[in-house]
Design a protein around this motif. Structure first.
Motif, PDB file in Angstrom:
ATOM      1  N   ALA A 282     -70.602  73.211-141.790  1.00 55.97           N
ATOM      2  CA  ALA A 282     -70.443  74.013-140.579  1.00 55.97           C
ATOM      3  C   ALA A 282     -70.907  75.456-140.816  1.00 55.97           C
ATOM      4  CB  ALA A 282     -68.994  73.986-140.108  1.00 55.97           C
ATOM      5  N   ALA A 283     -70.569  76.005-141.975  1.00 58.13           N
ATOM      6  CA  ALA A 283     -70.988  77.374-142.288  1.00 58.13           C
ATOM      7  C   ALA A 283     -72.509  77.471-142.385  1.00 58.13           C
ATOM      8  CB  ALA A 283     -70.340  77.840-143.590  1.00 58.13           C
TER       9      ALA A 283
ATOM     10  N   ASN B 108     -72.930  87.842-138.302  1.00 55.97           N
ATOM     11  CA  ASN B 108     -71.848  87.662-139.252  1.00 55.97           C
ATOM     12  C   ASN B 108     -71.330  86.238-139.107  1.00 55.97           C
ATOM     13  OD1 ASN B 108     -69.922  88.415-141.193  1.00 55.97           O
ATOM     14  ND2 ASN B 108     -68.430  88.885-139.606  1.00 55.97           N
ATOM     15  N   VAL B 109     -71.141  85.549-140.216  1.00 58.63           N
ATOM     16  CA  VAL B 109     -70.549  84.219-140.221  1.00 58.63           C
ATOM     17  C   VAL B 109     -69.340  84.289-141.148  1.00 58.63           C
ATOM     18  CG1 VAL B 109     -70.848  81.794-140.868  1.00 58.63           C
ATOM     19  CG2 VAL B 109     -72.718  83.028-139.751  1.00 58.63           C
ATOM     20  N   GLU B 110     -68.200  83.823-140.640  1.00 56.32           N
ATOM     21  CA  GLU B 110     -66.975  83.840-141.431  1.00 56.32           C
ATOM     22  C   GLU B 110     -66.358  82.452-141.494  1.00 56.32           C
ATOM     23  OE1 GLU B 110     -64.047  86.715-140.375  1.00 56.32           O
ATOM     24  OE2 GLU B 110     -65.497  88.355-140.289  1.00 56.32           O
ATOM     25  N   VAL B 111     -65.825  82.133-142.659  1.00 56.14           N
ATOM     26  CA  VAL B 111     -65.043  80.916-142.847  1.00 56.14           C
ATOM     27  C   VAL B 111     -63.640  81.383-143.187  1.00 56.14           C
ATOM     28  CG1 VAL B 111     -64.757  78.800-144.169  1.00 56.14           C
ATOM     29  CG2 VAL B 111     -67.064  79.669-143.706  1.00 56.14           C
TER      30      VAL B 111
ATOM     31  N   MET C 227     -77.264  71.998-134.255  1.00 50.20           N
ATOM     32  CA  MET C 227     -77.617  72.516-135.582  1.00 50.20           C
ATOM     33  C   MET C 227     -76.399  72.453-136.507  1.00 50.20           C
ATOM     34  SD  MET C 227     -79.945  75.791-134.449  1.00 50.20           S
ATOM     35  CE  MET C 227     -80.594  76.313-136.027  1.00 50.20           C
ATOM     36  N   VAL C 228     -75.239  72.836-135.997  1.00 52.44           N
ATOM     37  CA  VAL C 228     -74.021  72.805-136.808  1.00 52.44           C
ATOM     38  C   VAL C 228     -73.650  71.355-137.134  1.00 52.44           C
ATOM     39  CG1 VAL C 228     -71.555  73.354-136.852  1.00 52.44           C
ATOM     40  CG2 VAL C 228     -73.190  75.028-135.930  1.00 52.44           C
ATOM     41  N   ALA C 229     -73.693  70.492-136.134  1.00 47.52           N
ATOM     42  CA  ALA C 229     -73.352  69.076-136.359  1.00 47.52           C
ATOM     43  C   ALA C 229     -74.290  68.429-137.368  1.00 47.52           C
ATOM     44  CB  ALA C 229     -73.387  68.318-135.034  1.00 47.52           C
TER      45      ALA C 229
END
Length: 136
Positions: free
Chosen positions: A25-26, A60-63, A126-128
């Motif tokens: 997912a990230a 920004n991408v956060e997990v 795209m995430v899937a």
């Protein structure tokens, strides 16, 4: 007849799957936000020829825990005659019909919102797809 099952290996594989899902997912979120940032930068006005608006954009991408979130932003600010700071990025984004004379042909208001809406399903895919690749 008695039957016993040891679920340790099963639960370990679930933990591995959870990590793989978050990693996928990230990665997919990075791909989607990169694409949205590129598309929105191309549509953002170049008011002074310097491209301040485009230069102050980013992503920004956060997990965090079980959540993966991504954002694309424009953060240009300027001062008015009275020295008050205002958000130039927000104003240019929300201009609507008053945006009659873009400084650069092909630029437009809603430069972030429009490509997001137009590509929302593609970004979800795209995430899937990235999660599927990580799990395979």
């Amino acid at each position: 007849m008695k039957m016993d099952f040891n679920f340790d290996d099963f639960f370990k594989s679930l933990d591995w799957s959870k990590v793989a899902v978050k990693d996928g997912a990230a990665e997919g979120m990075h791909d989607a936000t990169d694409d949205l940032l590129s598309k929105s930068r191309d549509l953002a006005p170049l008011s002074d020829g310097g491209g301040t608006l485009r230069r102050t954009s980013g992503k920004n991408v956060e997990v965090s825990g079980d959540e993966v979130s991504g954002e694309v932003y424009f953060s240009a600010t300027e001062r008015d005659k009275n020295g008050e700071v205002y958000n130039y990025a927000l104003i240019t984004h929300e201009l609507g019909d008053s945006f009659k004379n873009p400084s650069t042909p092909g630029t437009q208001p809603k430069y972030l919102e429009r490509p997001m809406k137009e590509n929302a399903e593609r970004y979800k895919q795209m995430v899937a797809d990235s999660i599927r690749r990580e799990l395979s």
